[in-house]
Design a protein around this motif. Structure first.
Motif, PDB file in Angstrom:
ATOM      1  N   TYR A  28       0.824  29.612  -3.139  1.00 44.85           N
ATOM      2  CA  TYR A  28       1.768  30.450  -3.921  1.00 44.85           C
ATOM      3  C   TYR A  28       2.983  30.221  -3.104  1.00 44.85           C
ATOM      4  O   TYR A  28       3.258  29.891  -2.031  1.00 44.85           O
ATOM      5  N   LEU A  29       4.066  30.139  -3.897  1.00 45.83           N
ATOM      6  CA  LEU A  29       5.478  30.115  -3.582  1.00 45.83           C
ATOM      7  C   LEU A  29       5.789  31.484  -2.930  1.00 45.83           C
ATOM      8  O   LEU A  29       5.819  32.711  -3.568  1.00 45.83           O
ATOM      9  N   GLY A  30       6.122  31.457  -1.702  1.00 46.25           N
ATOM     10  CA  GLY A  30       6.257  32.647  -0.881  1.00 46.25           C
ATOM     11  C   GLY A  30       7.279  32.708   0.138  1.00 46.25           C
ATOM     12  O   GLY A  30       7.697  31.787   0.694  1.00 46.25           O
ATOM     13  N   ASN A  31       7.312  33.845   0.836  1.00 46.79           N
ATOM     14  CA  ASN A  31       8.073  33.917   2.148  1.00 46.79           C
ATOM     15  C   ASN A  31       7.280  33.477   3.326  1.00 46.79           C
ATOM     16  O   ASN A  31       6.496  34.266   3.850  1.00 46.79           O
ATOM     17  N   SER A  32       7.424  32.425   3.950  1.00 44.71           N
ATOM     18  CA  SER A  32       6.786  31.628   4.965  1.00 44.71           C
ATOM     19  C   SER A  32       7.514  32.091   6.409  1.00 44.71           C
ATOM     20  O   SER A  32       8.915  31.828   6.307  1.00 44.71           O
ATOM     21  N   GLU A 142      14.493  41.322   6.880  1.00 44.89           N
ATOM     22  CA  GLU A 142      14.402  41.463   5.601  1.00 44.89           C
ATOM     23  C   GLU A 142      14.073  40.155   4.815  1.00 44.89           C
ATOM     24  O   GLU A 142      14.327  39.243   5.265  1.00 44.89           O
ATOM     25  N   TYR A 143      13.260  40.315   3.771  1.00 47.11           N
ATOM     26  CA  TYR A 143      12.938  38.964   3.196  1.00 47.11           C
ATOM     27  C   TYR A 143      13.283  39.219   1.654  1.00 47.11           C
ATOM     28  O   TYR A 143      13.751  40.117   0.987  1.00 47.11           O
ATOM     29  N   ASP A 144      13.278  38.232   0.842  1.00 49.50           N
ATOM     30  CA  ASP A 144      13.299  37.748  -0.573  1.00 49.50           C
ATOM     31  C   ASP A 144      12.357  38.629  -1.320  1.00 49.50           C
ATOM     32  O   ASP A 144      11.070  38.171  -1.363  1.00 49.50           O
ATOM     33  N   PRO A 145      12.517  39.841  -1.883  1.00 48.33           N
ATOM     34  CA  PRO A 145      11.502  40.592  -2.594  1.00 48.33           C
ATOM     35  C   PRO A 145      10.978  39.814  -3.678  1.00 48.33           C
ATOM     36  O   PRO A 145       9.803  40.446  -4.414  1.00 48.33           O
ATOM     37  N   GLU A 146      11.554  38.787  -4.446  1.00 46.69           N
ATOM     38  CA  GLU A 146      10.958  38.305  -5.475  1.00 46.69           C
ATOM     39  C   GLU A 146       9.630  37.477  -5.193  1.00 46.69           C
ATOM     40  O   GLU A 146       9.076  37.169  -6.062  1.00 46.69           O
ATOM     41  N   TYR A 147       9.590  37.151  -4.100  1.00 43.01           N
ATOM     42  CA  TYR A 147       8.269  36.375  -3.513  1.00 43.01           C
ATOM     43  C   TYR A 147       7.624  37.132  -2.482  1.00 43.01           C
ATOM     44  O   TYR A 147       8.214  37.840  -1.864  1.00 43.01           O
ATOM     45  N   ARG A 148       6.408  36.833  -2.749  1.00 43.23           N
ATOM     46  CA  ARG A 148       5.289  37.532  -1.830  1.00 43.23           C
ATOM     47  C   ARG A 148       5.502  36.975  -0.269  1.00 43.23           C
ATOM     48  O   ARG A 148       6.225  36.108   0.162  1.00 43.23           O
ATOM     49  N   LEU A 149       4.832  37.999   0.617  1.00 42.69           N
ATOM     50  CA  LEU A 149       5.128  37.546   2.316  1.00 42.69           C
ATOM     51  C   LEU A 149       3.831  36.446   2.374  1.00 42.69           C
ATOM     52  O   LEU A 149       2.793  36.920   2.136  1.00 42.69           O
ATOM     53  N   GLY A 150       4.181  35.650   3.205  1.00 41.00           N
ATOM     54  CA  GLY A 150       3.022  34.668   3.632  1.00 41.00           C
ATOM     55  C   GLY A 150       2.431  35.587   4.831  1.00 41.00           C
ATOM     56  O   GLY A 150       2.975  36.596   5.264  1.00 41.00           O
ATOM     57  N   GLU A 151       1.286  35.155   5.490  1.00 41.25           N
ATOM     58  CA  GLU A 151       0.547  35.823   6.617  1.00 41.25           C
ATOM     59  C   GLU A 151       1.570  35.654   7.792  1.00 41.25           C
ATOM     60  O   GLU A 151       2.063  34.477   8.060  1.00 41.25           O
ATOM     61  N   GLU A 155       0.934  36.256  17.342  1.00 41.04           N
ATOM     62  CA  GLU A 155       0.528  35.726  18.344  1.00 41.04           C
ATOM     63  C   GLU A 155       1.739  34.527  18.592  1.00 41.04           C
ATOM     64  O   GLU A 155       1.734  34.125  19.744  1.00 41.04           O
ATOM     65  N   LEU A 156       2.142  34.178  17.509  1.00 43.51           N
ATOM     66  CA  LEU A 156       3.056  33.053  17.486  1.00 43.51           C
ATOM     67  C   LEU A 156       4.575  33.341  17.995  1.00 43.51           C
ATOM     68  O   LEU A 156       5.211  32.693  17.983  1.00 43.51           O
ATOM     69  N   GLY A 157       4.570  34.645  18.021  1.00 43.88           N
ATOM     70  CA  GLY A 157       6.206  35.355  18.314  1.00 43.88           C
ATOM     71  C   GLY A 157       6.494  36.206  17.389  1.00 43.88           C
ATOM     72  O   GLY A 157       5.811  36.933  16.637  1.00 43.88           O
ATOM     73  N   VAL A 158       7.999  36.289  17.498  1.00 43.69           N
ATOM     74  CA  VAL A 158       8.515  37.224  16.485  1.00 43.69           C
ATOM     75  C   VAL A 158       9.237  36.513  15.190  1.00 43.69           C
ATOM     76  O   VAL A 158       9.472  35.368  15.346  1.00 43.69           O
ATOM     77  N   VAL A 159       8.982  37.274  13.869  1.00 42.10           N
ATOM     78  CA  VAL A 159       9.598  36.672  12.845  1.00 42.10           C
ATOM     79  C   VAL A 159      11.046  36.979  13.030  1.00 42.10           C
ATOM     80  O   VAL A 159      11.654  37.822  12.922  1.00 42.10           O
ATOM     81  N   VAL A 160      11.939  35.798  12.763  1.00 43.81           N
ATOM     82  CA  VAL A 160      13.440  35.831  12.840  1.00 43.81           C
ATOM     83  C   VAL A 160      13.958  35.501  11.581  1.00 43.81           C
ATOM     84  O   VAL A 160      15.228  35.602  11.196  1.00 43.81           O
ATOM     85  N   ASP A 161      13.077  34.547  10.601  1.00 43.58           N
ATOM     86  CA  ASP A 161      13.715  34.539   9.276  1.00 43.58           C
ATOM     87  C   ASP A 161      12.563  34.043   8.395  1.00 43.58           C
ATOM     88  O   ASP A 161      11.497  34.018   8.817  1.00 43.58           O
ATOM     89  N   TRP A 162      12.842  33.692   7.196  1.00 41.91           N
ATOM     90  CA  TRP A 162      11.837  33.179   6.261  1.00 41.91           C
ATOM     91  C   TRP A 162      12.207  31.937   5.488  1.00 41.91           C
ATOM     92  O   TRP A 162      13.383  31.743   5.167  1.00 41.91           O
ATOM     93  N   ASP A 163      11.219  30.955   5.172  1.00 41.98           N
ATOM     94  CA  ASP A 163      11.700  29.993   4.450  1.00 41.98           C
ATOM     95  C   ASP A 163      10.689  30.065   3.106  1.00 41.98           C
ATOM     96  O   ASP A 163       9.579  30.822   3.066  1.00 41.98           O
ATOM     97  N   ILE A 164      11.491  29.771   1.906  1.00 44.47           N
ATOM     98  CA  ILE A 164      10.573  29.882   0.516  1.00 44.47           C
ATOM     99  C   ILE A 164      10.215  28.584   0.617  1.00 44.47           C
ATOM    100  O   ILE A 164      10.720  27.683   0.051  1.00 44.47           O
ATOM    101  N   LYS A 165       8.771  28.486   0.393  1.00 47.04           N
ATOM    102  CA  LYS A 165       7.994  27.412   0.272  1.00 47.04           C
ATOM    103  C   LYS A 165       6.472  27.763  -0.213  1.00 47.04           C
ATOM    104  O   LYS A 165       6.227  28.860  -0.257  1.00 47.04           O
ATOM    105  N   LYS A 166       5.862  26.725  -0.482  1.00 43.08           N
ATOM    106  CA  LYS A 166       4.530  26.896  -0.910  1.00 43.08           C
ATOM    107  C   LYS A 166       3.757  27.118   0.438  1.00 43.08           C
ATOM    108  O   LYS A 166       3.772  26.829   1.517  1.00 43.08           O
TER     109      LYS A 166
END
Length: 430
Positions: A28-32, A142-151, A155-166
Motif C-alpha cells: 500500500y502507499l503509506g507513511n514509511s 506528525e504524519y500525513d493522515p491521508e496515508y496509513r502508517l508503515g510498520e 530497534e532501528l532508532g527514532v522516527v524523525v520523518d516520513w516518506d510517502i511511498k509503497k
C-alpha cells in the motif's frame, strides 16, 4: 478406494492450501518511517546559528532570553533585553524536543525517549552535560493522515520523518482475513533587564525560568517534574548536570498541561483539573479534582482562584469553548466553580495580578480585567484580532506570546493602550 485413503488425501490438500495462504504480502502507499539511530540522537545536541521559525511550539523565559520550541527540532534562543528589538542569537538543536525548563544555567529538555541536560551558561558554546536514557515513551512525529502508517521498528532508532511511498509488509492469514489496525502516537501536544541574580549566557540570573500555561515540564526546589499523556515523572536535580530519576506514577489519562503554584501541581486534562501536593517532593500526592465536560484545558492559578480554558477541536471532545473560574479553599479540599465565560476557541492563558490574558485561537489575543472574577466577561481591556494564538507568558509589564504566525511581544504597562512592540514571524518559505 477405502475411507481411510480418501481422508488422507483430503487432509493433504487442506494442508497444502493452508500452507500457500499462511503468509501474504500486503502492499500500500503509506507513511514509511525515516530513522535516526540512537547513537546519532545521543550526539545531536549542539548550538547552531539562528534560523527562521517554522513551526513554533511552547515558550520559556529566563534571564532576558526567550526560548521558543521548534516542534520536534530544538529551541530558538532570542535575546529580549531590549524588548522592542528582540535578537535571535542561535538555535539549540535537540531532536524530538517539545518541552523545556531551566534551573540556573542548565536547560532540561525531552529528546524523543530521553531527558537531556544542557549547559547554557555560555550560549556561544552550549553543551550536553547529562542524559537520562529511555525514560519517556517512544513517540512519533506528525504524519500525513491521508496515508496509513508503515510498520515502525523501534530497534532501528527514532522516527524523525516520513516518506510517502509503497510499503510492503508480510501479514499472516489463516482461513479468514485479519484486519490490521495501526497504532497511532499523538504529538506530545509555552529597555532594560526584566529580572536580576549565574544563569543563562553567563550573567547573573534567577534560579528558575518561567514557562507558559501549555507546559508539561516544571521545576520545584531541587526537583524536575514532567508529564506525558498519563504518567508523572520525578527527577532530583540537586546535581544540576546529573538528573536522577526517582520514579513515575500514573495520574490518569489525557493529561495535557502542568502548572506549579503554592507547593502544588495543577494538571489540565481533557476531563478536569487535578491537584497534587508537593509536601513530599519526591512523591507528589493526589489532593482533589475539578471535573468538567470533555475538552482540552490548560490551567493557571493565582491566590485562591484557578482559571481554566476549555476548547474543542482535534481530540478535545465536544463543542465547548469557555473560561471557567474555580474558587479554592486553603487546602484545596473544596473546589467551587463560580463563573464561566463563553470564548471562541481558547488555548493558553496567563494571569498577572488583576490582568488576565487569553489566547482565543483564531479570535486572537484577549486581555481582561479580572479584579472581579464574577465580571470578567464584561471587562475586556483589549483585543488583538487577525492572529492565531497559542500560549503566553506575562511578566513585568511585557507579554510574550507565540502563535501560528510566530513570536509576539507586547508592552502592557499602560492597560488603556497595550502595544505590540515586536514580532518574529514564521518563515513563509516552502
Amino acid at each position: 478406494m477405502n475411507a481411510k485413503w480418501i481422508y488422507s488425501c483430503l487432509l493433504f490438500v487442506a494442508v497444502v492450501f493452508a500452507g500457500c495462504e499462511d503468509k501474504i504480502v500486503e502492499t500500500y502507499l503509506g507513511n514509511s518511517p525515516v530513522y535516526m539511530s540512537y547513537e546519532d540522537l545521543r550526539n545531536a545536541v549542539k548550538m547552531e546559528s539562528a534560523r527562521d521559525i517554522e513551526n513554533p511550539g511552547k515558550i520559556y523565559f529566563k534571564d532576558n532570553y526567550i526560548f521558543i520550541n521548534e516542534v520536534m527540532k530544538g529551541v530558538h534562543v532570542v535575546d529580549v533585553s531590549d524588548p522592542a528589538s528582540p535578537n535571535s542569537i542561535g538555535f539549540i538543536a535537540i531532536p524530538g524536543n517539545v518541552d523545556i525548563a531551566i534551573k540556573e544555567n542548565v536547560l532540561y529538555a525531552d529528546s524523543y525517549i530521553d531527558l537531556v541536560a544542557v549547559d547554557v551558561s555560555d550560549l556561544a558554546s552550549v553543551k550536553e552535560v547529562g542524559r537520562v536514557e529511555d525514560i519517556f515513551p517512544y513517540m512519533l512525529p506528525e504524519y500525513d493522515p491521508e496515508y496509513r502508517l508503515g510498520e515502525v521498528d523501534d530497534e532501528l532508532g527514532v522516527v524523525v520523518d516520513w516518506d510517502i511511498k509503497k510499503v510492503k509488509r508480510e501479514i499472516e492469514r489463516n482461513y479468514y482475513p485479519i484486519y490490521y489496525y495501526d497504532s497511532f502516537s499523538d504529538r506530545l501536544e509555552t529597555g532594560g533587564s526584566f529580572l536580576t541574580n549565574s544563569g543563562v549566557g553567563g550573567g547573573s540570573g534567577t534560579t528558575f525560568g518561567v514557562g507558559g500555561s501549555m507546559a508539561r515540564f516544571g521545576l520545584y526546589k531541587d526537583f524536575l517534574y514532567t508529564v506525558d499523556n498519563s504518567t508523572l515523572y520525578t527527577f532530583r536535580i540537586t546535581d544540576l548536570e546529573n538528573p536522577l530519576e526517582l520514579g513515575s506514577s500514573n495520574i490518569g489519562w489525557n493529561v495535557e498541561t502542568m502548572f506549579i503554584y503554592n507547593d502544588h501541581l495543577f494538571f489540565g486534562t481533557t476531563t478536569g483539573m487535578l491537584i497534587y501536593s508537593l509536601e513530599i517532593e519526591q512523591s507528589p500526592k493526589y489532593i482533589n479534582r475539578y471535573q468538567h465536560i470533555t475538552s482540552c484545558d490548560p490551567v493557571v492559578v493565582q491566590d485562591d482562584l484557578a482559571y481554566v480554558t476549555l476548547h474543542d477541536g482535534g481530540g478535545c471532545g465536544r463543542s465547548v469553548n469557555r473560561l471557567d473560574v474555580i474558587e479554592m479553599n486553603d487546602d484545596y479540599s473544596q473546589l467551587t466553580p463560580i463563573a464561566s465565560y463563553s470564548m471562541a476557541n481558547p488555548h493558553g492563558l496567563g494571569i498577572d495580578d488583576d490582568v488576565l490574558f487569553i489566547c482565543d485561537g483564531d479570535a486572537g489575543l484577549k486581555v481582561f480585567d479580572a479584579s472581579d472574577p464574577l465580571q470578567i466577561g464584561s471587562h475586556l481591556l483589549a483585543e488583538f484580532e487577525d492572529i492565531n494564538t497559542y500560549d503566553v507568558i506575562p511578566l513585568n509589564n511585557y507579554l510574550f506570546m507565540v502563535g501560528d504566525g510566530g513570536f509576539y511581544l507586547y508592552d502592557y504597562s499602560d492597560l488603556q493602550d497595550i502595544q505590540l512592540i515586536a514580532t518574529i514571524p514564521v518563515s513563509t518559505t516552502d
